[in-house]
Design a protein around this motif. Sequence first.
Motif, PDB file in Angstrom:
ATOM      1  N   ILE A 173       0.872  -1.265   0.156  1.00 52.98           N
ATOM      2  CA  ILE A 173       0.128   0.157   0.043  1.00 52.98           C
ATOM      3  C   ILE A 173       0.924   1.327  -0.019  1.00 52.98           C
ATOM      4  N   ASP A 174       0.759   2.172  -1.017  1.00 50.44           N
ATOM      5  CA  ASP A 174       1.386   3.398  -1.006  1.00 50.44           C
ATOM      6  C   ASP A 174       0.492   4.320  -0.269  1.00 50.44           C
ATOM      7  N   ILE A 175      -0.894   4.302  -0.748  1.00 49.10           N
ATOM      8  CA  ILE A 175      -1.648   5.699  -0.166  1.00 49.10           C
ATOM      9  C   ILE A 175      -2.799   4.837   0.521  1.00 49.10           C
ATOM     10  N   LEU A 176      -3.066   5.164   1.737  1.00 45.46           N
ATOM     11  CA  LEU A 176      -4.388   4.708   2.372  1.00 45.46           C
ATOM     12  C   LEU A 176      -5.205   6.102   2.794  1.00 45.46           C
ATOM     13  N   LEU A 177      -6.313   6.065   2.138  1.00 44.02           N
ATOM     14  CA  LEU A 177      -7.422   6.872   2.161  1.00 44.02           C
ATOM     15  C   LEU A 177      -8.505   6.458   3.338  1.00 44.02           C
TER      16      LEU A 177
ATOM     17  N   HIS B 100     -14.412  10.496  11.437  1.00 46.45           N
ATOM     18  CA  HIS B 100     -14.657  12.112  11.240  1.00 46.45           C
ATOM     19  C   HIS B 100     -13.496  12.537  11.675  1.00 46.45           C
ATOM     20  N   ARG B 101     -12.283  12.068  11.653  1.00 44.15           N
ATOM     21  CA  ARG B 101     -11.158  12.667  12.212  1.00 44.15           C
ATOM     22  C   ARG B 101     -10.330  13.489  11.113  1.00 44.15           C
ATOM     23  N   LEU B 102      -9.497  14.313  11.599  1.00 43.74           N
ATOM     24  CA  LEU B 102      -8.805  15.097  10.614  1.00 43.74           C
ATOM     25  C   LEU B 102      -7.434  14.664  10.829  1.00 43.74           C
ATOM     26  N   LEU B 103      -6.608  13.961   9.709  1.00 46.66           N
ATOM     27  CA  LEU B 103      -5.600  13.240   9.861  1.00 46.66           C
ATOM     28  C   LEU B 103      -4.646  13.435   8.237  1.00 46.66           C
ATOM     29  N   SER B 104      -3.501  13.745   8.588  1.00 46.09           N
ATOM     30  CA  SER B 104      -2.652  13.802   7.376  1.00 46.09           C
ATOM     31  C   SER B 104      -1.198  13.355   7.976  1.00 46.09           C
ATOM     32  N   ASP B 105      -0.721  12.044   7.490  1.00 42.49           N
ATOM     33  CA  ASP B 105       0.518  11.698   8.073  1.00 42.49           C
ATOM     34  C   ASP B 105       0.926  10.722   7.446  1.00 42.49           C
ATOM     35  N   GLU B 106       2.040   9.862   7.964  1.00 42.50           N
ATOM     36  CA  GLU B 106       2.466   8.669   7.497  1.00 42.50           C
ATOM     37  C   GLU B 106       2.625   7.683   8.714  1.00 42.50           C
ATOM     38  N   VAL B 107       2.198   6.327   8.135  1.00 43.07           N
ATOM     39  CA  VAL B 107       2.359   5.303   9.004  1.00 43.07           C
ATOM     40  C   VAL B 107       3.178   4.083   8.300  1.00 43.07           C
TER      41      VAL B 107
ATOM     42  N   GLY C 165     -18.138  17.562   4.727  1.00 47.80           N
ATOM     43  CA  GLY C 165     -17.539  18.549   3.793  1.00 47.80           C
ATOM     44  C   GLY C 165     -16.941  19.567   4.158  1.00 47.80           C
ATOM     45  N   MET C 166     -16.232  19.642   5.474  1.00 52.83           N
ATOM     46  CA  MET C 166     -15.679  20.665   5.830  1.00 52.83           C
ATOM     47  C   MET C 166     -14.257  20.801   5.434  1.00 52.83           C
ATOM     48  N   PHE C 167     -13.653  19.741   4.975  1.00 56.32           N
ATOM     49  CA  PHE C 167     -12.298  19.820   4.608  1.00 56.32           C
ATOM     50  C   PHE C 167     -12.332  18.912   3.388  1.00 56.32           C
ATOM     51  N   LEU C 168     -11.425  18.964   2.465  1.00 59.11           N
ATOM     52  CA  LEU C 168     -11.108  18.339   1.261  1.00 59.11           C
ATOM     53  C   LEU C 168      -9.547  17.715   1.565  1.00 59.11           C
ATOM     54  N   GLY C 169      -9.234  16.519   1.516  1.00 60.17           N
ATOM     55  CA  GLY C 169      -8.196  15.588   1.750  1.00 60.17           C
ATOM     56  C   GLY C 169      -7.560  15.739   0.345  1.00 60.17           C
ATOM     57  N   ARG C 170      -6.007  16.032   0.434  1.00 58.70           N
ATOM     58  CA  ARG C 170      -5.299  16.137  -0.718  1.00 58.70           C
ATOM     59  C   ARG C 170      -3.754  15.520  -0.496  1.00 58.70           C
ATOM     60  N   ILE C 171      -3.635  14.855  -1.493  1.00 61.65           N
ATOM     61  CA  ILE C 171      -2.021  14.278  -1.477  1.00 61.65           C
ATOM     62  C   ILE C 171      -1.447  14.569  -2.609  1.00 61.65           C
ATOM     63  N   ASP C 172      -0.189  15.269  -2.707  1.00 60.02           N
ATOM     64  CA  ASP C 172       0.489  15.605  -3.981  1.00 60.02           C
ATOM     65  C   ASP C 172       1.862  14.562  -4.068  1.00 60.02           C
TER      66      ASP C 172
ATOM     67  N   CYS D 255       9.124   7.216  -6.561  1.00 62.25           N
ATOM     68  CA  CYS D 255       8.539   8.501  -5.847  1.00 62.25           C
ATOM     69  C   CYS D 255       9.447   9.313  -5.152  1.00 62.25           C
ATOM     70  N   GLN D 256       9.425  10.641  -5.519  1.00 65.53           N
ATOM     71  CA  GLN D 256      10.427  11.423  -4.944  1.00 65.53           C
ATOM     72  C   GLN D 256       9.829  12.019  -3.752  1.00 65.53           C
ATOM     73  N   SER D 257       8.484  12.374  -3.762  1.00 71.35           N
ATOM     74  CA  SER D 257       7.823  12.964  -2.777  1.00 71.35           C
ATOM     75  C   SER D 257       6.275  12.838  -2.679  1.00 71.35           C
ATOM     76  N   LYS D 258       5.765  12.580  -1.263  1.00 71.91           N
ATOM     77  CA  LYS D 258       4.586  12.520  -1.192  1.00 71.91           C
ATOM     78  C   LYS D 258       4.143  13.547  -0.096  1.00 71.91           C
ATOM     79  N   LYS D 259       3.097  14.257  -0.342  1.00 72.01           N
ATOM     80  CA  LYS D 259       2.707  15.208   0.615  1.00 72.01           C
ATOM     81  C   LYS D 259       1.373  15.357   0.985  1.00 72.01           C
ATOM     82  N   PRO D 260       0.810  14.719   2.132  1.00 76.35           N
ATOM     83  CA  PRO D 260      -0.671  14.917   2.539  1.00 76.35           C
ATOM     84  C   PRO D 260      -0.955  16.388   3.303  1.00 76.35           C
TER      85      PRO D 260
END
Length: 528
Positions: free
Chosen positions: A233-237, A242-249, A261-268, A281-286
């Motif tokens: 798994i590279d990315i886990l959505l 109902h939590r606000l999480l952007s991290d790496e595990v 709909g209070m936030f939009l999740g984004r990963i670049d 992959c050179q970079s992953k930014k949530p």
Amino acid sequence: MEEQKTISITILETSDLHGHIFPISYGTNEFDPSGLAKIATSIKQIQKKEKNIILIDNGDSMQGTPLAYHYVRQMNHLPNPMIQTFNELQYDAAIIGNHEFNYGLPILQQAIQEAKFPFLSANILHSDTKEPYFGPPYLIKTLEHGFRVAILGLTTHYIPNWEKPEHIKDLEFEDSIKSAGRWISYIKEKENPDLFIVSYHGGFEKDLKTGEPTESLTGENQAYQLCMEVEGIDILLTGHQHRLLSDEVNGVTIIQPGCNGMFLGRIDLHFTHSSTDGWICQSKKPSLISIKPIEMDEQISQMNKPYEEATQHWLDQYIGQIQGDMIIHDPFEARTKEHPFIEFVNRVQMEIANVDISNTALFHNQALGFSANVTMREIVSNYIYPNTLAVIELSGQDIKDALEKTATYFILNDQGQIDVNPQFVEPKPQHYNYDMWEGISYTIDVSKPVGKRILHLMKDSDPLHMDRTYHVVMNNYRAAGGGNYHMFKGKKIMKEIQLDMTEILANYFSKYKIVNAEVNHNWQVITS
């Protein structure tokens, strides 16, 4: 010399929208900085700027607001408003969440047929064939330079603990870890993707940094386990909590964008191509994009305006009157001292079920109770779930065990005062799992040890007999053992009332017109 190929990819996630399209709090009809119409503005802005976009909804999109409820009950001959909005925004896929089943399989199947994108869930199986029930469980999307992305859908397999059996007939819910392991191996071998996304309608059962359990390990949430135990798994959505999480595990980039709909999740992501190693992959930014400062998209607003206008007309209908005060001024006090609103709901349940014991909850802290002139708006804002009722047969011991479970809602804080147990607040508010009972009398002594807090448990002025059976009415979620009320699961069902509680409450007002706000003080919460 060959020019090195590069690619930038943007993954966008919505989750747990719960029927929120317009930025409105339906209980008060006041502005609320949320909803898919505002998210749409952000999505369209990104779509204009970025080239390689993957847009996914992670589940629980079609239930939760009066608009969603009114559509299902009175307008479902028209396209589903959430699905037509997803279509307009060019979603690539959606995951089936637990609340997608609340209105029954026909409504869900209708939504799936209307969608111009697949609904994915690898672990919801047909009970006979053991194949994914809703079709292909994964999607391959090819981007610039032939870059291949695999998207696998998973759903919390705890749904049978909550949902009505007839709503999940012929379905089997496989453990998410088992499904993920099998399908990831299959997809990697068959499809050879350059990026692997798992979109899981479930959350994290452990602290992201320490791995310490943050909830009882029932299997409801398995995101941490997915990161730690499933290879590839590279990315886990994620969602559901109902939590606000952007991290790496454990090297897996994770995100969870809250709810409504209070936030939009984004990963670049940025990749470069090597002739020897392929895409690297050179970079992953949530990140999480707040929708609060963003204006509503006019096209999406106009598309859904007929649904909203019909909903507002329905909500403003007066259906009855209250004599006395049934307004909830303090939700905590309404859970520690009997409140007329709670007593009213219990008494309505007892009347329609023709039994003399009932339980219910104050579902959330935004519940306002009823004003003097009751409207449908007040009913659906207080009773936010499409629950029906069930009468189940319980022993006195079952009832006591349930009361001991509900009593864990309270703790004594550092000042020795009664407070809410943090486990009912974090990582997700679960006030709906604290029940208040009618037809019996009892005392909760918060100073006593957990499991020994229920005192003076009586029925009709006599001690409740532990080995005698009683008939108790409660909502279908609780009757199935929802909220870890395991003492209810599998009990004999004496009767089912196949009407939504909102309809039952409205019908009660149609019958009686005027309701007195009163309590009988059959329970109390104390410290000795």
